[in-house]
Design a protein around this motif. Structure first.
Motif, PDB file in Angstrom:
ATOM      1  N   ILE A   1       0.818  -1.211   0.000  1.00  0.00           N
ATOM      2  CA  ILE A   1       0.000   0.000   0.000  1.00  0.00           C
ATOM      3  C   ILE A   1       0.855   1.266   0.000  1.00  0.00           C
ATOM      4  O   ILE A   1       0.600   2.190  -0.792  1.00  0.00           O
ATOM      5  N   PRO A   2       1.891   1.410   0.850  1.00  0.00           N
ATOM      6  CA  PRO A   2       2.725   2.622   0.735  1.00  0.00           C
ATOM      7  C   PRO A   2       3.418   2.744  -0.624  1.00  0.00           C
ATOM      8  O   PRO A   2       3.588   3.851  -1.148  1.00  0.00           O
ATOM      9  N   MET A   3       3.813   1.603  -1.222  1.00  0.00           N
ATOM     10  CA  MET A   3       4.477   1.661  -2.524  1.00  0.00           C
ATOM     11  C   MET A   3       3.547   2.129  -3.626  1.00  0.00           C
ATOM     12  O   MET A   3       4.004   2.654  -4.653  1.00  0.00           O
ATOM     13  N   SER A   4       2.230   1.962  -3.437  1.00  0.00           N
ATOM     14  CA  SER A   4       1.290   2.402  -4.468  1.00  0.00           C
ATOM     15  C   SER A   4       1.197   3.917  -4.573  1.00  0.00           C
ATOM     16  O   SER A   4       0.663   4.434  -5.554  1.00  0.00           O
ATOM     17  N   PHE A   5       1.704   4.631  -3.578  1.00  0.00           N
ATOM     18  CA  PHE A   5       1.702   6.099  -3.609  1.00  0.00           C
ATOM     19  C   PHE A   5       3.093   6.659  -3.909  1.00  0.00           C
ATOM     20  O   PHE A   5       3.341   7.841  -3.688  1.00  0.00           O
ATOM     21  N   SER A   6       3.993   5.835  -4.397  1.00  0.00           N
ATOM     22  CA  SER A   6       5.361   6.258  -4.637  1.00  0.00           C
ATOM     23  C   SER A   6       5.470   7.025  -5.951  1.00  0.00           C
ATOM     24  O   SER A   6       4.675   6.839  -6.884  1.00  0.00           O
ATOM     25  N   THR A   7       6.482   7.871  -6.014  1.00  0.00           N
ATOM     26  CA  THR A   7       6.770   8.608  -7.249  1.00  0.00           C
ATOM     27  C   THR A   7       7.799   7.888  -8.111  1.00  0.00           C
ATOM     28  O   THR A   7       8.098   8.352  -9.215  1.00  0.00           O
ATOM     29  N   SER A   8       8.336   6.770  -7.624  1.00  0.00           N
ATOM     30  CA  SER A   8       9.366   6.044  -8.359  1.00  0.00           C
ATOM     31  C   SER A   8       8.750   5.271  -9.519  1.00  0.00           C
ATOM     32  O   SER A   8       7.572   4.895  -9.499  1.00  0.00           O
ATOM     33  N   THR A   9       9.547   5.046 -10.555  1.00  0.00           N
ATOM     34  CA  THR A   9       9.099   4.284 -11.724  1.00  0.00           C
ATOM     35  C   THR A   9       9.370   2.790 -11.582  1.00  0.00           C
ATOM     36  O   THR A   9       9.057   2.018 -12.487  1.00  0.00           O
ATOM     37  N   THR A  10       9.962   2.378 -10.473  1.00  0.00           N
ATOM     38  CA  THR A  10      10.219   0.973 -10.191  1.00  0.00           C
ATOM     39  C   THR A  10       9.735   0.654  -8.784  1.00  0.00           C
ATOM     40  O   THR A  10       9.269   1.539  -8.054  1.00  0.00           O
ATOM     41  N   PHE A  11       9.856  -0.610  -8.404  1.00  0.00           N
ATOM     42  CA  PHE A  11       9.471  -1.007  -7.059  1.00  0.00           C
ATOM     43  C   PHE A  11      10.539  -0.536  -6.070  1.00  0.00           C
ATOM     44  O   PHE A  11      11.705  -0.935  -6.180  1.00  0.00           O
ATOM     45  N   GLN A  12      10.122   0.279  -5.134  1.00  0.00           N
ATOM     46  CA  GLN A  12      11.061   0.817  -4.166  1.00  0.00           C
ATOM     47  C   GLN A  12      10.361   1.035  -2.836  1.00  0.00           C
ATOM     48  O   GLN A  12       9.272   1.636  -2.778  1.00  0.00           O
ATOM     49  N   PHE A  13      10.971   0.535  -1.766  1.00  0.00           N
ATOM     50  CA  PHE A  13      10.454   0.741  -0.412  1.00  0.00           C
ATOM     51  C   PHE A  13      11.623   1.111   0.500  1.00  0.00           C
ATOM     52  O   PHE A  13      12.676   0.461   0.462  1.00  0.00           O
TER      53      PHE A  13
ATOM     54  N   THR B   1       2.524  -0.331 -11.540  1.00  0.00           N
ATOM     55  CA  THR B   1       1.087  -0.132 -11.393  1.00  0.00           C
ATOM     56  C   THR B   1       0.441  -1.289 -10.640  1.00  0.00           C
ATOM     57  O   THR B   1      -0.649  -1.149 -10.087  1.00  0.00           O
ATOM     58  N   ILE B   2       1.130  -2.426 -10.616  1.00  0.00           N
ATOM     59  CA  ILE B   2       0.583  -3.578  -9.901  1.00  0.00           C
ATOM     60  C   ILE B   2       0.404  -3.278  -8.415  1.00  0.00           C
ATOM     61  O   ILE B   2      -0.478  -3.851  -7.763  1.00  0.00           O
ATOM     62  N   SER B   3       1.218  -2.394  -7.859  1.00  0.00           N
ATOM     63  CA  SER B   3       1.051  -2.052  -6.439  1.00  0.00           C
ATOM     64  C   SER B   3      -0.266  -1.333  -6.202  1.00  0.00           C
ATOM     65  O   SER B   3      -0.947  -1.579  -5.201  1.00  0.00           O
ATOM     66  N   ALA B   4      -0.666  -0.453  -7.120  1.00  0.00           N
ATOM     67  CA  ALA B   4      -1.970   0.205  -7.005  1.00  0.00           C
ATOM     68  C   ALA B   4      -3.093  -0.797  -7.208  1.00  0.00           C
ATOM     69  O   ALA B   4      -4.104  -0.775  -6.486  1.00  0.00           O
ATOM     70  N   ALA B   5      -2.937  -1.696  -8.182  1.00  0.00           N
ATOM     71  CA  ALA B   5      -3.959  -2.717  -8.409  1.00  0.00           C
ATOM     72  C   ALA B   5      -4.086  -3.646  -7.212  1.00  0.00           C
ATOM     73  O   ALA B   5      -5.206  -4.004  -6.808  1.00  0.00           O
TER      74      ALA B   5
END
Length: 280
Positions: free
Chosen positions: A47-59, A251-255
């Motif tokens: 859920i926090p990653m779905s609001f990220s500004t990064s173009t890749t998976f980043q936490f 986008t999968i994080s938002a989905a």
């Protein structure tokens, strides 16, 4: 003159104090807490990653942005897969609820080896490995030309969703008083009218629970969907699988976040409705 000696009154034995024993031990509570944490922990990252500004998976996320949600609701591929999943899940819930309820009512009136055999066969999709069921469905549907069709998805998902409805409705029928059915018949009601006016209202919670489980099972199913997919029709879990294996799409994080919220809301909706009824 005789003197009488009075013996002191006998003291009553002290009552033993029994401590209340917790039927659930501390180790079982700790184990349950670990299991819950294991299931919830991925959500705390997704859920926090779905609001990220990064173009890749980043936490942790580098910033706050609605960009991934905008991509999800503006990309036709994601929207089409979401609509396909809702369509298949809705039709599956209707068909599985009808079939599972009819099977549960019929099996509740039967006894013996035949009833146990039929109940065991209906429960096979739950205990069988998903890949085995998927291969069997694919081989059968390939000959029937049902791969990549809505009918194929609905029939396959119904086969794995019926056991959940069967278990839920069977539990509800266990608390049904058979004298109510006899009373309805003695008043001249036909079997169909008795089923519609007496049986269904009394087991409605079991039917609703089974329908919710059937919807969730179909909406979240990915193994069979991978075998039945086609370039023109694929469901949301398949699109999520492709976004991780074929292309790295954050986008999968938002989905995933939307699916978690939707599934949680669907599960909590009956509880909220039940709470309102009690307040009234």
């Amino acid at each position: 003159m005789t003197s009488t000696v009075t013996s002191p009154p006998a003291r009553s034995a002290p009552r033993k104090r029994y401590r209340e024993v917790d039927p659930i031990g501390w180790w079982l509570k700790a184990l349950g807490g670990l299991v819950i944490a294991f299931l919830i922990l991925p959500t705390l990252f997704v859920i926090p990653m779905s609001f990220s500004t990064s173009t890749t998976f980043q936490f942790p996320p580098t910033g706050f942005s609605w960009r991934l949600y905008e991509n999800f609701f503006t990309n036709p591929v994601w929207l089409d897969s979401l609509g396909n999943s809702f369509l298949v899940a809705t039709l599956t819930a209707l068909l599985a609820t009808t079939t599972g309820t009819a099977a549960a009512v019929a099996l509740s009136r039967l006894d013996g080896r035949v009833a146990r055999l039929v109940r065991t066969l209906l429960m096979v999709p739950i205990v069988a490995p998903a890949i085995v069921v998927a291969i069997a469905v694919y081989i059968a549907f390939l000959g029937w030309q049902l791969t990549g069709t809505v009918t194929g998805y609905v029939l396959a998902h119904t086969a794995i969703a019926v056991p959940y409805v069967l278990v839920s409705v069977t539990g509800a029928l266990g608390g049904l008083d058979p004298r109510l059915l006899k009373a309805s018949a003695s008043l001249g009601a036909s079997p169909a009218r008795t089923f519609a006016r007496v049986t269904i209202p009394l087991i409605s919670r079991g039917i609703l629970t089974g329908a919710i489980f059937a919807f969730i099972v179909s909406f979240d199913e990915v193994v069979i969907a991978l075998f039945l997919r086609s370039p023109l029709f694929q469901t949301m879990p398949v699109q999520m699988y492709n976004s991780v294996t074929v292309e790295i799409d954050p986008t999968i994080s938002a989905a995933s976040s939307l699916m978690v919220v939707a599934v949680t809301f669907i599960f909590l909706l009956p509880q909220l409705l039940r709470g309102r009824r009690r307040r009234r």
